[in-house]
Design a protein around this motif. Sequence first.
Motif, PDB file in Angstrom:
ATOM      1  N   ALA A 231     -12.460   7.025  78.310  1.00 32.81           N
ATOM      2  CA  ALA A 231     -12.447   5.927  77.341  1.00 32.81           C
ATOM      3  C   ALA A 231     -13.844   5.600  76.838  1.00 32.81           C
ATOM      4  O   ALA A 231     -14.029   5.250  75.671  1.00 32.81           O
ATOM      5  CB  ALA A 231     -11.813   4.680  77.975  1.00 32.81           C
ATOM      6  N   TRP A 232     -14.842   5.703  77.711  1.00 33.18           N
ATOM      7  CA  TRP A 232     -16.216   5.377  77.309  1.00 33.18           C
ATOM      8  C   TRP A 232     -16.732   6.357  76.265  1.00 33.18           C
ATOM      9  O   TRP A 232     -17.487   5.971  75.366  1.00 33.18           O
ATOM     10  CB  TRP A 232     -17.123   5.388  78.530  1.00 33.18           C
ATOM     11  N   THR A 233     -16.357   7.622  76.364  1.00 32.43           N
ATOM     12  CA  THR A 233     -16.875   8.647  75.449  1.00 32.43           C
ATOM     13  C   THR A 233     -15.905   8.996  74.326  1.00 32.43           C
ATOM     14  O   THR A 233     -16.185   9.926  73.557  1.00 32.43           O
ATOM     15  CB  THR A 233     -17.197   9.923  76.243  1.00 32.43           C
ATOM     16  N   ASP A 234     -14.793   8.293  74.219  1.00 29.82           N
ATOM     17  CA  ASP A 234     -13.797   8.619  73.194  1.00 29.82           C
ATOM     18  C   ASP A 234     -14.334   8.295  71.800  1.00 29.82           C
ATOM     19  O   ASP A 234     -14.774   7.175  71.536  1.00 29.82           O
ATOM     20  CB  ASP A 234     -12.514   7.831  73.460  1.00 29.82           C
ATOM     21  N   LEU A 235     -14.268   9.273  70.911  1.00 29.37           N
ATOM     22  CA  LEU A 235     -14.721   9.087  69.536  1.00 29.37           C
ATOM     23  C   LEU A 235     -13.583   9.220  68.535  1.00 29.37           C
ATOM     24  O   LEU A 235     -13.601   8.551  67.494  1.00 29.37           O
ATOM     25  CB  LEU A 235     -15.817  10.107  69.200  1.00 29.37           C
ATOM     26  N   MET A 236     -12.578  10.045  68.839  1.00 25.02           N
ATOM     27  CA  MET A 236     -11.538  10.337  67.865  1.00 25.02           C
ATOM     28  C   MET A 236     -10.748   9.092  67.470  1.00 25.02           C
ATOM     29  O   MET A 236     -10.590   8.789  66.275  1.00 25.02           O
ATOM     30  CB  MET A 236     -10.588  11.400  68.423  1.00 25.02           C
ATOM     31  N   ARG A 237     -10.256   8.352  68.453  1.00 24.19           N
ATOM     32  CA  ARG A 237      -9.448   7.171  68.122  1.00 24.19           C
ATOM     33  C   ARG A 237     -10.256   6.070  67.427  1.00 24.19           C
ATOM     34  O   ARG A 237      -9.762   5.470  66.463  1.00 24.19           O
ATOM     35  CB  ARG A 237      -8.773   6.642  69.388  1.00 24.19           C
ATOM     36  N   PRO A 238     -11.483   5.773  67.852  1.00 22.20           N
ATOM     37  CA  PRO A 238     -12.255   4.804  67.058  1.00 22.20           C
ATOM     38  C   PRO A 238     -12.499   5.254  65.618  1.00 22.20           C
ATOM     39  O   PRO A 238     -12.521   4.422  64.706  1.00 22.20           O
ATOM     40  CB  PRO A 238     -13.577   4.701  67.832  1.00 22.20           C
ATOM     41  N   LEU A 239     -12.664   6.557  65.395  1.00 24.81           N
ATOM     42  CA  LEU A 239     -12.841   7.041  64.028  1.00 24.81           C
ATOM     43  C   LEU A 239     -11.590   6.810  63.185  1.00 24.81           C
ATOM     44  O   LEU A 239     -11.670   6.568  61.980  1.00 24.81           O
ATOM     45  CB  LEU A 239     -13.180   8.538  64.036  1.00 24.81           C
ATOM     46  N   ILE A 240     -10.433   6.861  63.821  1.00 23.19           N
ATOM     47  CA  ILE A 240      -9.176   6.721  63.086  1.00 23.19           C
ATOM     48  C   ILE A 240      -8.837   5.256  62.841  1.00 23.19           C
ATOM     49  O   ILE A 240      -8.411   4.884  61.741  1.00 23.19           O
ATOM     50  CB  ILE A 240      -8.031   7.402  63.866  1.00 23.19           C
TER      51      ILE A 240
END
Length: 305
Positions: A231-240
Motif C-alpha cells: 500500500a505504501w508503494t502503490d502508484l497505479m490506483r492513486p493515478l486512476i
Amino acid sequence: MTSAAAATRMPQGVVTADPGTPTLPRRRPPRRRALRVAVLGALVLATVAFVFPFVWLLSASFKPRGEVFDNRLIPQTFTLQNYVEVWQVAPMATWLVNTVIVTALAAVTVTFSSALVAWGFAYFRFPGRGPLFGLVLATMMLPGAVTMVPTYLIWKELGLVGGLTPLWGGNLFGSAFYIFLLRQFFLGLPRELFEAARLDGAGNWTIFARIAAPLCRPALILTLLFEIQAAWTDLMRPLIYLQDSSTFTVPRGLKAMLDQFGFGGEWHWEIVVTASVITTIPMILLFFLGQRHFVQGIATTGSKG
C-alpha cells in the motif's frame, strides 16, 4: 592388563592417541573453504548491487543541483537545503498523512478479512470447499488490467472517485494470496485443540479470536507487513482515482513532482531525489523492525497442505 596385551586386542586400523597429547583441530578441506569463500563473495556482490541505488540516492539528496549526477558517493558540496525546500515546494506532510491513513486501513482490513476467510476454508468442512478454494486461487491469475475498468466503474457509481476509499476499500473482501498464506498456517494447527475448546462451550468466533488467531500471529504479522509495503508503494490506483493534489499519496505526489521538476522543464532533480529518500526511509525502518517476524512467518507458514 599390560599395554602390550591391550594393543593386541585393539582392532586393526584404529590409531589411539596418547591421553597426554593435545589434539589439533580439524582443518576444513581446501575445496570446502573455496566454496565458502565463493558463496560469501557472491553474497557481498549481491548486497552491494541492492544497496548501491539507495546509497546513491541518499548521497544525491545532499548535493546541489549541478552535482546531482556526478556519481560521487561522498558529496563534493554538502548541503541540507534540499530537505528544507522539498517541504516548501510540495505538500509532503499532507501526502505522508494520506499515505499513512491508506496504508493503515489497507493493512488492517486485508489482514482481518483474509484471516476470516482462511479460517473458514481451513476449519469448516462443507460441500464444494475444494473447488471454491480453487476458484479463489484462480483469481490470482487475472491480471490487474482486466478488472481495472469494471472496478473503476463500481467506485464511480458509488461516488467515491477522487477520495481515498478506493485505495483501500477493496481490501475489505480479502486477498487471494493472503487467504492462501493464512490457510496453510491454520491447517498446521492441531484440530484437537479446537475440538476441546468446543467441548468446553466455546463458539466459532471465540475459537478463532482466542485460540486460532493468537497461534497464527507470525503469519498475521507477515501479512500485515506485506500489505503495508504494497500500500505504501502503490502508484497505479492513486493515478486512476486521485485528481486533487490535496488527496495525493506519496507515490502519486512523487509522480507529480517528477513531471514538474524532472521532465517538466525545471530540472530540479535534487528535489525529486530528496523526496524519494523521505519516502523510502519508512520502509527501511519497517523492514529492520519487522524482520524477525518476517523470517518467522515465512519459516512457519505452509507446513501442511
